[in-house]
Design a protein around this motif. Sequence first.
Motif, PDB file in Angstrom:
ATOM      1  N   PRO A  99     -28.166  43.978  -8.153  1.00  0.00           N
ATOM      2  CA  PRO A  99     -27.351  44.993  -6.935  1.00  0.00           C
ATOM      3  C   PRO A  99     -29.202  46.167  -7.769  1.00  0.00           C
ATOM      4  O   PRO A  99     -29.234  46.354  -8.931  1.00  0.00           O
ATOM      5  CB  PRO A  99     -26.056  46.044  -7.705  1.00  0.00           C
ATOM      6  CG  PRO A  99     -25.308  45.216  -8.171  1.00  0.00           C
ATOM      7  CD  PRO A  99     -26.374  43.045  -8.893  1.00  0.00           C
ATOM      8  N   GLY A 100     -29.874  46.312  -6.403  1.00  0.00           N
ATOM      9  CA  GLY A 100     -30.177  47.508  -6.782  1.00  0.00           C
ATOM     10  C   GLY A 100     -31.312  46.529  -6.936  1.00  0.00           C
ATOM     11  O   GLY A 100     -33.452  46.736  -6.925  1.00  0.00           O
ATOM     12  N   HIS A 101     -32.196  45.363  -7.035  1.00  0.00           N
ATOM     13  CA  HIS A 101     -33.135  44.470  -7.248  1.00  0.00           C
ATOM     14  C   HIS A 101     -33.842  44.468  -6.400  1.00  0.00           C
ATOM     15  O   HIS A 101     -32.670  44.526  -4.983  1.00  0.00           O
ATOM     16  CB  HIS A 101     -32.966  42.850  -8.142  1.00  0.00           C
ATOM     17  CG  HIS A 101     -33.819  42.349  -8.312  1.00  0.00           C
ATOM     18  ND1 HIS A 101     -34.905  42.074  -7.801  1.00  0.00           N
ATOM     19  CD2 HIS A 101     -34.645  41.985  -9.603  1.00  0.00           C
ATOM     20  CE1 HIS A 101     -35.869  40.941  -8.325  1.00  0.00           C
ATOM     21  NE2 HIS A 101     -35.503  41.172  -9.595  1.00  0.00           N
ATOM     22  N   PRO A 102     -35.526  45.013  -6.260  1.00  0.00           N
ATOM     23  CA  PRO A 102     -36.156  44.577  -4.834  1.00  0.00           C
ATOM     24  C   PRO A 102     -36.565  43.667  -4.253  1.00  0.00           C
ATOM     25  O   PRO A 102     -36.799  42.498  -5.321  1.00  0.00           O
ATOM     26  CB  PRO A 102     -37.259  45.112  -5.186  1.00  0.00           C
ATOM     27  CG  PRO A 102     -37.711  45.272  -6.802  1.00  0.00           C
ATOM     28  CD  PRO A 102     -35.956  45.751  -7.500  1.00  0.00           C
ATOM     29  N   VAL A 103     -36.030  42.697  -3.081  1.00  0.00           N
ATOM     30  CA  VAL A 103     -35.897  41.843  -3.051  1.00  0.00           C
ATOM     31  C   VAL A 103     -36.582  42.177  -1.067  1.00  0.00           C
ATOM     32  O   VAL A 103     -36.480  43.057  -0.668  1.00  0.00           O
ATOM     33  CB  VAL A 103     -34.814  41.441  -2.087  1.00  0.00           C
ATOM     34  CG1 VAL A 103     -34.357  41.032  -4.326  1.00  0.00           C
ATOM     35  CG2 VAL A 103     -33.917  41.915  -1.641  1.00  0.00           C
ATOM     36  N   HIS A 104     -36.748  41.429  -0.419  1.00  0.00           N
ATOM     37  CA  HIS A 104     -37.314  40.957   1.071  1.00  0.00           C
ATOM     38  C   HIS A 104     -36.593  41.503   1.872  1.00  0.00           C
ATOM     39  O   HIS A 104     -34.604  40.497   1.749  1.00  0.00           O
ATOM     40  CB  HIS A 104     -37.997  39.574   1.629  1.00  0.00           C
ATOM     41  CG  HIS A 104     -38.510  39.461   2.813  1.00  0.00           C
ATOM     42  ND1 HIS A 104     -38.007  39.132   3.803  1.00  0.00           N
ATOM     43  CD2 HIS A 104     -39.996  39.855   3.001  1.00  0.00           C
ATOM     44  CE1 HIS A 104     -38.318  39.073   4.718  1.00  0.00           C
ATOM     45  NE2 HIS A 104     -39.840  39.105   4.546  1.00  0.00           N
ATOM     46  N   PRO A 105     -36.354  41.491   2.932  1.00  0.00           N
ATOM     47  CA  PRO A 105     -35.441  42.379   3.583  1.00  0.00           C
ATOM     48  C   PRO A 105     -34.231  41.104   4.531  1.00  0.00           C
ATOM     49  O   PRO A 105     -33.503  41.383   4.469  1.00  0.00           O
ATOM     50  CB  PRO A 105     -35.955  42.969   4.667  1.00  0.00           C
ATOM     51  CG  PRO A 105     -37.305  44.042   3.978  1.00  0.00           C
ATOM     52  CD  PRO A 105     -37.830  42.855   2.947  1.00  0.00           C
ATOM     53  N   ALA A 106     -35.489  40.328   4.983  1.00  0.00           N
ATOM     54  CA  ALA A 106     -34.378  38.691   5.583  1.00  0.00           C
ATOM     55  C   ALA A 106     -33.663  38.360   4.217  1.00  0.00           C
ATOM     56  O   ALA A 106     -32.448  37.652   4.876  1.00  0.00           O
ATOM     57  CB  ALA A 106     -35.389  37.969   6.144  1.00  0.00           C
ATOM     58  N   LEU A 107     -33.856  38.254   3.084  1.00  0.00           N
ATOM     59  CA  LEU A 107     -33.327  38.180   2.114  1.00  0.00           C
ATOM     60  C   LEU A 107     -31.654  38.928   1.535  1.00  0.00           C
ATOM     61  O   LEU A 107     -31.088  38.128   1.348  1.00  0.00           O
ATOM     62  CB  LEU A 107     -33.829  38.045   0.560  1.00  0.00           C
ATOM     63  CG  LEU A 107     -32.873  37.101  -0.351  1.00  0.00           C
ATOM     64  CD1 LEU A 107     -33.569  35.409  -0.504  1.00  0.00           C
ATOM     65  CD2 LEU A 107     -33.665  37.237  -2.008  1.00  0.00           C
ATOM     66  N   ARG A 108     -32.110  40.316   1.720  1.00  0.00           N
ATOM     67  CA  ARG A 108     -31.055  40.964   1.452  1.00  0.00           C
ATOM     68  C   ARG A 108     -29.571  41.108   2.671  1.00  0.00           C
ATOM     69  O   ARG A 108     -28.452  40.887   2.524  1.00  0.00           O
ATOM     70  CB  ARG A 108     -31.266  42.206   1.370  1.00  0.00           C
ATOM     71  CG  ARG A 108     -30.152  43.642   0.977  1.00  0.00           C
ATOM     72  CD  ARG A 108     -30.575  44.780   1.056  1.00  0.00           C
ATOM     73  NE  ARG A 108     -31.792  44.969  -0.236  1.00  0.00           N
ATOM     74  CZ  ARG A 108     -31.995  44.754  -0.965  1.00  0.00           C
ATOM     75  NH1 ARG A 108     -30.559  45.155  -2.051  1.00  0.00           N
ATOM     76  NH2 ARG A 108     -32.861  45.057  -2.191  1.00  0.00           N
ATOM     77  N   ALA A 109     -29.908  40.322   3.813  1.00  0.00           N
ATOM     78  CA  ALA A 109     -29.292  39.808   4.855  1.00  0.00           C
ATOM     79  C   ALA A 109     -28.703  38.751   4.631  1.00  0.00           C
ATOM     80  O   ALA A 109     -27.406  38.372   5.600  1.00  0.00           O
ATOM     81  CB  ALA A 109     -29.831  39.887   6.324  1.00  0.00           C
TER      82      ALA A 109
END
Length: 356
Positions: A99-109
């Motif tokens: 939670p809250g870790h910065p990731v690529h937007p596509a990865l968050r999807a």
Amino acid sequence: MTAPQDVRLAQAAPSSGDEGERARLLAEAARTIDAPGLVIALSHRGHRTFRSGGGVPPGDPLRYELGSASKPFTGLLLATLVADGRLRYEDSAAELLAPGHPVHPALRAITLRHLITHTSGLPALPADFYPQALPRWSTAPYSRYPADRVVRAFLRARPRHHPGTRWHYSNFAVSVLGHTLAAATGTPWEALLQQEVLGPLGLAGTRLGPGDPCGDAVGHRRDGSPLPALDTGGFTAAGAVRATPQDLLTFLEAHLPGAAGGAAAPARPPAAAFADVRRPLLRRGLRHAHTHTLTWFRHPSPRGPVCFHAGATLGQQMFLGFRPDTGTALAAMCTRRVHRTDPFVTTVHELLTEKL
């Protein structure tokens, strides 16, 4: 190769003619497959028949490496947690895992459903897996890629295509799912699978890694020499399960309509979980000719749809399948893996799809 043997465990009262024909078909399939060890286990409406070859005794109690045929166990675990309301298929894996870790937007999807259905956009294995694995490719390629490295590789990954748009088989994705379920529930993977799937189904002969050497089947190279036990490193959820033929039939029988739950309530795993893993979800393959459920490949047959999954480790092969419409389940395993020319998967797939 030693002549095949068979043992029948009568749990119902089948027609003797039909039972004899099924025994003949299993014997015919066993003669086709040349392996140091072979077991074909059939359940038809509760009646079990075992056929063995290569010196394996009838009623073989050894545990076999499932390889990728471990994935249906992971899929059923996910479906169980969703049926309980503890998770949703649409939950973001990255949010649950870190939670809250910065990731690529596509990865968050990427959702839990994307990971189990091979539609996440992730590659088959992380890019940095291959350099460290090549020196041990024929003995232990996964052993030095631990769980924390799988998680780090996921959190820095960029999907090759938008999640949910393409099917691409991925051990990486299913392994990430295992670590995500463990993080979301606060329970180690091995304990979680035992608590939600293995224990409730009574799979006492199933393990998540090597155990007593006397209780584990030994895989073989093409030349017949033995191989060490599989070490899956951080890819446990994608391929670490070991099970006996008896346990595998119990697992498959639980997927047959009407089997889950029985008279007891509540059933563990719940009937809704089995319904979810049987339900067709997407089309895949050449011209989208084949269907995929949450965790099973699904092909048509003259007697109704067949759900199945194959698996292979360095020295063993596995096939699990069931036909819901006829109450038929088949588990087959052998202790040698030969690429391309090997008849194992073709033979047992045809056995379940066309003959039984």
